[in-house]
Design an enzyme around this catalytic site. Structure first.
Site, PDB file in Angstrom:
ATOM      1  N   GLU A  63      27.001  -7.121   1.074  1.00  0.00           N
ATOM      2  CA  GLU A  63      26.764  -8.075  -0.012  1.00  0.00           C
ATOM      3  C   GLU A  63      26.032  -9.325   0.453  1.00  0.00           C
ATOM      4  O   GLU A  63      25.209  -9.879  -0.268  1.00  0.00           O
ATOM      5  CB  GLU A  63      28.085  -8.470  -0.681  1.00  0.00           C
ATOM      6  CG  GLU A  63      28.679  -7.391  -1.586  1.00  0.00           C
ATOM      7  CD  GLU A  63      29.413  -6.314  -0.834  1.00  0.00           C
ATOM      8  OE1 GLU A  63      29.610  -6.452   0.397  1.00  0.00           O
ATOM      9  OE2 GLU A  63      29.818  -5.302  -1.462  1.00  0.00           O
TER      10      GLU A  63
ATOM     11  N   HIS B 119      39.896  -5.285  -8.106  1.00  0.00           N
ATOM     12  CA  HIS B 119      39.017  -4.821  -9.189  1.00  0.00           C
ATOM     13  C   HIS B 119      39.370  -5.474 -10.525  1.00  0.00           C
ATOM     14  O   HIS B 119      38.873  -5.046 -11.557  1.00  0.00           O
ATOM     15  CB  HIS B 119      39.107  -3.297  -9.334  1.00  0.00           C
ATOM     16  CG  HIS B 119      38.501  -2.538  -8.206  1.00  0.00           C
ATOM     17  ND1 HIS B 119      39.081  -2.471  -6.964  1.00  0.00           N
ATOM     18  CD2 HIS B 119      37.357  -1.812  -8.118  1.00  0.00           C
ATOM     19  CE1 HIS B 119      38.322  -1.708  -6.173  1.00  0.00           C
ATOM     20  NE2 HIS B 119      37.275  -1.310  -6.847  1.00  0.00           N
TER      21      HIS B 119
HETATM   22  C1  LIG Z   1      32.961  -5.288   0.328  1.00  0.00           C
HETATM   23  C2  LIG Z   1      32.971  -4.122  -0.591  1.00  0.00           C
HETATM   24  N1  LIG Z   1      31.864  -3.810  -1.282  1.00  0.00           N
HETATM   25  C3  LIG Z   1      31.851  -2.771  -2.152  1.00  0.00           C
HETATM   26  C4  LIG Z   1      32.973  -2.014  -2.348  1.00  0.00           C
HETATM   27  C5  LIG Z   1      32.966  -0.846  -3.349  1.00  0.00           C
HETATM   28  N2  LIG Z   1      33.069   0.429  -2.618  1.00  0.00           N
HETATM   29  C6  LIG Z   1      34.243   1.071  -2.470  1.00  0.00           C
HETATM   30  S1  LIG Z   1      34.116   2.415  -1.482  1.00  0.00           S
HETATM   31  C7  LIG Z   1      32.464   2.163  -1.251  1.00  0.00           C
HETATM   32  C8  LIG Z   1      31.699   3.083  -0.364  1.00  0.00           C
HETATM   33  C9  LIG Z   1      32.303   3.183   0.991  1.00  0.00           C
HETATM   34  O1  LIG Z   1      31.522   4.008   1.792  1.00  0.00           O
HETATM   35  P1  LIG Z   1      31.990   4.359   3.270  1.00  0.00           P
HETATM   36  O2  LIG Z   1      32.226   3.127   4.037  1.00  0.00           O
HETATM   37  O3  LIG Z   1      31.000   5.317   3.814  1.00  0.00           O
HETATM   38  O4  LIG Z   1      33.404   5.065   3.087  1.00  0.00           O
HETATM   39  P2  LIG Z   1      33.727   6.420   2.303  1.00  0.00           P
HETATM   40  O5  LIG Z   1      33.979   6.036   0.871  1.00  0.00           O
HETATM   41  O6  LIG Z   1      32.561   7.314   2.441  1.00  0.00           O
HETATM   42  O7  LIG Z   1      34.951   6.938   2.941  1.00  0.00           O
HETATM   43  C10 LIG Z   1      32.035   1.044  -1.949  1.00  0.00           C
HETATM   44  C11 LIG Z   1      30.638   0.556  -1.994  1.00  0.00           C
HETATM   45  C12 LIG Z   1      34.117  -2.373  -1.617  1.00  0.00           C
HETATM   46  N3  LIG Z   1      35.264  -1.689  -1.745  1.00  0.00           N
HETATM   47  N4  LIG Z   1      34.100  -3.414  -0.758  1.00  0.00           N
END
Ligand SMILES: Cc1ncc(C[n+]2csc(CCOP(=O)(O)OP(=O)(O)O)c2C)c(N)n1
Ligand SMILES: Cc1ncc(C[n+]2csc(CCOP(=O)(O)OP(=O)(O)O)c2C)c(N)n1
Ligand SMILES: [Mg+2]
Ligand SMILES: [Mg+2]
Lengths: 325, 370, 325, 370
Positions: A60, A129
């Site tokens: 972000e 959220h």
């Molecule tokens: C700081 C932040 N930004 C956005 C989100 C929304 N979000 C939740 S899971 C996710 C993707 C996570 O991807 P990854 O780190 O590859 O983990 P995975 O879900 O694949 O296990 C996002 C963007 C969040 N939880 N925290």
């Protein structure tokens, strides 16, 4: 006119401005290929290409900071923060640069940026959220902060935000993303930032609210009407600048103010509006200006939501108390 | 003149080989003719003089501060080669995204002495750089500016412009999350940014060994799949060559470059800092011998392009110029109430107008009081 | 008793608690070898060693986040943010974890952390070195926020903060770091968090303030006294929790409230205290509760400071207006 | 049994060699006997069964969610080997610092099914893990938890405890500033942390190629001067060996380790996600063949340690257990007003007590209304 929900109205505004102005571009996590987790940017990448509508890494601060750079170089970025609860990694960029670059350079560089983010609760979501932290942004000099409560306003306010040469935090009450459908003109129109709107006239109590709470207040109105309470309902729409005129005029008339917000009470929006009522209409006050705001605790997970979020019953309960004061 | 190379500079000095790129040794002797920059003698003399100029401005700024005529100021002493090299390589279409300790680059990008004095003298007017394009002001929150450079790089590509963004940061700044996000974004978006770390060994009192366990700062480029190089930051010739190659690399869409310029902050962190609390005079003395002006001077004298006595004369001339500019600056108009309120927003909210009016009412009242 | 300035008093509290409790440790940028840029932690590393008092990399999120980990593992970290203007990189850790870990784990893990930071302006500093953003922290549920105005209070409040099992944002008015000298007991004593203090009694106007503004208000009092205005001066000391009792009792007596703060007016501390006056003492109000707060603009660089920061003259000007209302 | 090695695992699979560590091929055939983990057949069978168990819990959670009996849930399908290996390596004195997609590790660290259902069913009670020590709850803000692990590591060293902190993050999480700050701090403080990246190829819809230009995620360890390795995350035997070596490395004060576990999220991001928007069924099918349970099953069957039909029976048994636990969970006491107000502070401010009282007054009034 086309009937749209808020998601469609926002999408429509984005599409319109992307068409309108080659300097407009939009990006964020999952914004491109997927069209956003709420599908707000659906179809835009297809229509405008990957240079103008794209996915970013999960960062972000990077998203907002890159947008600062784009602004000084003449572009007009609209960035999406996936949920307002995840804006904090970008807080430094927002407080230290987005809001300040213009002042720092004495107007040499504007920051015509829009930061969109869904916010607010009662949607049975995970932690982080459900928050309503608009007062944090409202307190930072240099930002403008708007919150629509209908599809129509969402489109008109977003167009103003994109066209504004000042940075705008555009908060989307996700709880009513698809809850309200309304006729919305397909052409371009705009709603000025800093102006509230009287949704219902009345002589007894002024209720000021915004975002998803507008609908909750409206649900409390029939009961109030049955009691003969004439409510003047104001949708604030802009958290900053605040439309002091509309508050002053209404409170001078009714002598009573109830602010209904989802945000935390202490140092929240309610306090500021109460302060304004004091500053602008003290001699007309017939009852203490009042706030019905969120408690000063973390919004509970879904199983506890009913004990935290505003309900029409509670709004009615507060309304009749202040009307009877 | 350099020979035609089969390997690029960045291949030859790959950060994983942990070899510092230099052209001169500490005594100004050329030890790496192969990579000597494409510079005429005249250009080298120009750079040498400019380093003197920048140093003179810097030293005088410190003294104006001591006299109470300016506020906090961060000395550049010992780091002049880096910004000077960047400044001479930069083209008008390029962007400068400074940290706060690269005065020489600011001056070459078009900041006037008046801008410099205004800024460090405590006025926002000094961040406007009215005469200079593509130039961001100092970024106080460490490392946050690096991300702006990525956005600027993106915008230049978007607009099919061939510019390069030059972004500065200190060794301490490499520990910030924004350093990471910037380099990662630049890598994945392949934006034309040259990141220059001025590794001056300290972040205020904290030595670089306490910032990171990585074997160099240049090697961090590997984490982003981008080009990187470690350079002797007190070797003007090496800095010029490295930045030239990096700019070319970025300009021709080969992606961002991370340059670690190894140097030493010979002065205090700022005019309110006391280095004796955290470092030894031995360390300071060791680095004094590597001073970038001293070294390039030795090279020039050795080549008979410069005489021992010329420095003094030059500096004397600069001092006069600078003093004159400072006197001019001191006549700047006073800060006005409009300056407080009128620059924050393009469309100033009514509310701010009312706040300004209330302050004016008070000031008027105050005037009537005495 | 020893005479101390605020820097010495804070240093003394740190020393005392480091001696007292092996779980206490303190760290931050330049905190160890140098003893902090304001020398608040001077001598502590020498006395308590590098494991307990140390320098960190330049990474505020890392500093605060690491402290969260230490807390769940049983330590009681005190971290220093070099200037409050540089706390934003750590904002995500503060809002998402420091304030929430206890609630999230239903009390399994406490976060007995203190985050110290110098704040406030009129010290002829660079950008980002003059802000007063206490309301941002006050609005975040789960934090406590305190601000001392004297060396004595600084020591007593810091000891409470360190001993608190809840996270405390401890903001230090750097403008008066060395300006006030006072006798301060060398032994341990504490001042409860959440309690204000009446510094002067009076019947006409209640003035609530805190931090460096206390001294500015005190400088305005002689002129007010000459006019016969009886000022009741309250040092709020805790930004959260707020001592509503002390405000209620005073405003019920005087009927008039002036809040003097350095922070930005809109959504600031003044608004909240005005709201409280309405909620707690509406029927006693003889004049609209008023705020004299900072403007909603970026604090100017040194050359413009006199046009922005509160001065006793302005405080007196507002005081007499409200007294005459 | 593994042979005595002259090189350590981390030297042999140095991330700069870009060689993935694996023990089995996709068909469960041992291709790297040298580094076979020190595990009895019984232990391997136990792990195999446990992966089935964790998968069954996961699949049933998805179906409870579909039935409207739980809220958003992030499927672990295809990633079970990683958390299972970590869970079996972890000792009671070690800490688990999860992201949110390592259910198998949670269960092995002592989370009960009731905890799991409570949490994803929307109650904070599920983050308490009353029966488990040294266990942080899920961290929703991506990558922020990694820094906590560093602090925990620091605290263990401070208290002269020999524990290791196991911290999880996704591939998307490596782009966050907090990832950088955590790894950098761990490196410079030499704290006992094992960072495990579950590189499941996607961050919601964004493929890892859009997260970073670095050639692997493991290689990012170089930027922090710490140990790193890329492992086949669907190879239980490789994961067990790598995590064992990493834990040993960290436990003996050799510093943190970064493990990139290469895997694939076979399910949706969460129950509200639609993967068909951003990936092809070919890609999904390709990865199905590499499924960690399938592979370890083939190995066991080949070695005659397991029979084809046994899986079904086992899963049937697990389903029953899990369903029983879910019924129990569904009888959990309702959320109460105290739960909203009483856990935020150790010393609850009066103000919150008043807010609670005001809500109670309203609820009482409401009761009288109907
Ligand atoms: C700081 C932040 N930004 C956005 C989100 C929304 N979000 C939740 S899971 C996710 C993707 C996570 O991807 P990854 O780190 O590859 O983990 P995975 O879900 O694949 O296990 C996002 C963007 C969040 N939880 N925290
Ligand atoms: C985010 C942030 N934290 C702290 C500071 C305070 N500060 C100013 S300069 C500095 C040290 C910078 O060190 P380095 O990056 O090495 O640059 P140098 O001063 O050596 O040129 C610090 C900690 C700041 N400006 N920004
Ligand atoms: Mg440095
Ligand atoms: Mg992933």
């Amino acid at each position: 006119m086309k009937v749209m929900n808020m998601v469609q109205a926002i999408n429509d505004a984005l599409k319109l401005k992307l068409k309108d102005d080659p300097n407009v571009l939009t990006f964020g996590e999952d914004v491109g290929v997927e069209g956003g987790v709420f599908r707000v940017t659906q179809g835009l990448q297809k229509e405008f290409g990957e240079r103008r509508v794209f996915d970013t890494p999960l960062a972000e601060s990077g998203i907002v900071g890159a947008a600062v750079g784009m602004c000084v170089a003449g572009l007009r970025p609209i960035v999406e923060i996936q949920f307002s609860g995840f804006v904090y990694p970008a807080f430094n960029q927002i407080v230290s640069h987005v809001s300040r670059m213009r002042n720092r350079t004495r107007g040499k560089y504007n920051i015509p940026m829009v930061i969109r983010m869904p916010y607010g609760g009662n949607i049975r979501a995970l932690e982080h959220h459900s928050e309503s932290m608009e007062a944090l942004f409202g307190h930072v000099p240099g930002l403008k902060v708007v919150i629509p409560s209908t599809p129509y306003d969402a489109k008109g306010l977003l167009i103003s935000a994109i066209e504004s040469n000042d940075p705008v935090i555009y908060m989307e009450p996700k709880r009513i993303y698809r809850a309200i459908k309304q006729e919305v003109p397909e052409e371009k129109f705009s709603i000025p930032i800093g102006k509230g709107k009287i949704l219902q006239e009345g002589n007894d109590v002024t209720v000021v609210t915004y975002g998803a709470m507008v609908r909750e207040v409206q649900r409390a109105l029939p009961a109030a009407k049955k009691d003969g309470i004439g409510v003047e309902l104001i949708d604030l729409r802009s958290i900053y600048p605040i439309d002091k005129d509309i508050i002053r005029e209404s409170v001078r008339k009714t002598g009573r103010l109830l602010v209904v917000t989802e945000d935390h009470a202490t140092y929240g929006v309610g306090a500021e509006l109460m302060a304004i009522a004091n500053e602008e209409a003290f001699l007309n006050l017939e009852a203490p200006p009042t706030r019905l705001s969120g408690f000063d605790v973390i919004p509970p997970l879904p199983k506890g939501e009913h004990l935290y979020f505003q309900r029409p019953e509670r709004i009615y309960y507060e309304l009749q108390k202040i009307a009877r004061y | 003149m350099s020979k035609k190379k089969t390997k690029s500079l960045f291949q030859e000095y790959h950060p994983l080989d942990y070899q510092q790129f230099r052209i001169m040794d500490d005594l100004g002797k050329i030890v790496n003719q192969d990579w000597f920059p494409d510079l005429t003698d005249a250009k080298i003399i120009e750079a040498y003089k400019f380093m003197h100029y920048a140093r003179t401005v810097d030293l005088m700024a410190v003294s104006y501060q001591r006299q109470g005529r300016m506020f906090t100021y961060p000395p550049n002493l010992g780091q002049e080669a880096i910004g000077t090299a960047a400044g001479f390589v930069m083209r008008p279409e390029d962007w400068l995204i400074p940290a706060f300790r690269e005065l020489s680059a600011w001056l070459l990008k078009g900041a006037t002495l008046n801008d410099i004095f205004l800024y460090w003298g405590g006025s926002e007017e000094g961040s406007k750089f009215s005469g200079a394009k593509n130039f961001l002001p100092s970024s106080v929150p460490i490392a946050s500016q690096l991300i702006h450079a990525v956005g600027i790089g993106y915008a230049m590509q978007y607009n099919k412009q061939k510019g390069v963004a030059f972004a500065f940061v200190g060794d301490g700044g490499t520990s910030q999350g924004d350093f990471h996000e910037a380099l990662n974004l630049a890598g994945v978006w392949n934006t034309p940014v040259v990141f220059i770390i001025q590794n001056n060994q300290f972040a205020i009192s904290v030595p670089v060994a306490k910032q990171t366990a990585s074997k160099s700062l240049a090697v961090k480029s590997v984490a982003y799949g981008i080009t990187g190089i470690q350079v002797d930051g007190n070797d003007y010739l090496a800095m010029h060559r490295a930045i030239t190659e990096a700019a070319e690399h970025a300009r021709t869409s080969n992606g961002p470059v991370l340059i670690e310029a190894v140097t030493f902050r010979s002065g205090a962190h700022t005019t309110s800092d006391d280095p004796s609390l955290y470092r030894t005079t031995e360390e300071e003395d060791k680095w004094k011998l590597k001073d970038p002006i001293l070294r390039l001077g030795k090279y020039l004298i050795e080549k008979n392009l410069w005489q021992e006595g010329q420095d003094e004369e030059l500096v004397k001339k600069y001092k006069k110029e600078i003093d004159a500019a400072f006197f001019e600056y001191e006549k700047s108009p006073a800060y006005e109430i409009n300056d407080v309120f009128q620059h924050l927003y393009h469309d100033t909210p009514v509310d701010l107008k009312q706040q300004q009016a209330s302050m004016e009412r008070f000031l008027n009242w105050e005037r009537t009081q005495s």
